[in-house]
Motif scaffolding. Structure first.
Motif, short mmCIF file in Angstrom:
data_model
loop_
_atom_site.label_atom_id
_atom_site.label_comp_id
_atom_site.label_asym_id
_atom_site.label_seq_id
_atom_site.Cartn_x
_atom_site.Cartn_y
_atom_site.Cartn_z
N GLY A 54 -1.47 -52.70 1.93
CA GLY A 54 -0.36 -52.37 2.83
C GLY A 54 0.45 -53.57 3.27
N GLY A 55 0.12 -54.74 2.75
CA GLY A 55 0.83 -55.96 3.14
C GLY A 55 2.07 -56.17 2.29
N CYS A 56 2.52 -57.42 2.22
CA CYS A 56 3.71 -57.71 1.43
C CYS A 56 3.61 -59.11 0.82
CB CYS A 56 4.96 -57.60 2.30
SG CYS A 56 5.06 -58.83 3.60
N CYS A 64 -0.98 -60.21 5.11
CA CYS A 64 -1.77 -59.06 5.56
C CYS A 64 -1.03 -58.31 6.66
CB CYS A 64 -3.13 -59.55 6.06
SG CYS A 64 -4.20 -58.21 6.65
N ARG A 65 -1.10 -56.98 6.56
CA ARG A 65 -0.38 -56.15 7.54
C ARG A 65 -1.06 -56.13 8.91
NH1 ARG A 65 -3.40 -51.03 7.37
NH2 ARG A 65 -4.80 -51.22 5.59
#
Ligand code: FES
Length: 103
Positions: A54-56, A64-65
């Motif tokens: 779910g991060g970018c 990390c989200r």
């Protein structure tokens, strides 16, 4: 060290974080593509074991989200906490299949 097949090369889209479960490996393996280069590592953040899917990707790092910690895509070094490191895997491509080397 042993080499395992993770996915097909065409499964990996530029800038998209995808994880793949592999038989015999406890934690799914994350694969992404950045500027055309395939990158692979563990799908879990070494900070508190949250999925990195779910991060970018930002400025050569995976972010990390959960708490925003960032890890170098090539070395795994954490820019927020030098005691943490994201586990990156060496990739081999063969006949359109993505393989990684596990220690
Ligand atoms: S769990 Fe990833 S930064 Fe905290």
């Amino acid at each position: 060290m042993f080499r395992i097949r993770v996915c097909e090369e065409e499964d990996v889209v530029e800038g998209e974080l995808k994880s793949f479960s592999v038989d015999g490996v406890d934690v799914p393996i994350l694969v992404t593509r950045v500027d055309g280069e395939l990158i692979a590592g563990t799908s879990m953040c070494p900070h508190e074991d949250v999925s990195l899917v779910g991060g970018c990707i930002r400025n050569g790092e995976i972010v990390c989200r959960a708490h925003g910690y960032a890890f170098d895509l090539h070395t795994g070094a954490c820019s927020h906490d030098p005691t943490l490191s994201w586990r990156v895997y060496k990739i081999t491509l063969a006949s359109g299949q993505v393989y990684v080397d596990l220690a």
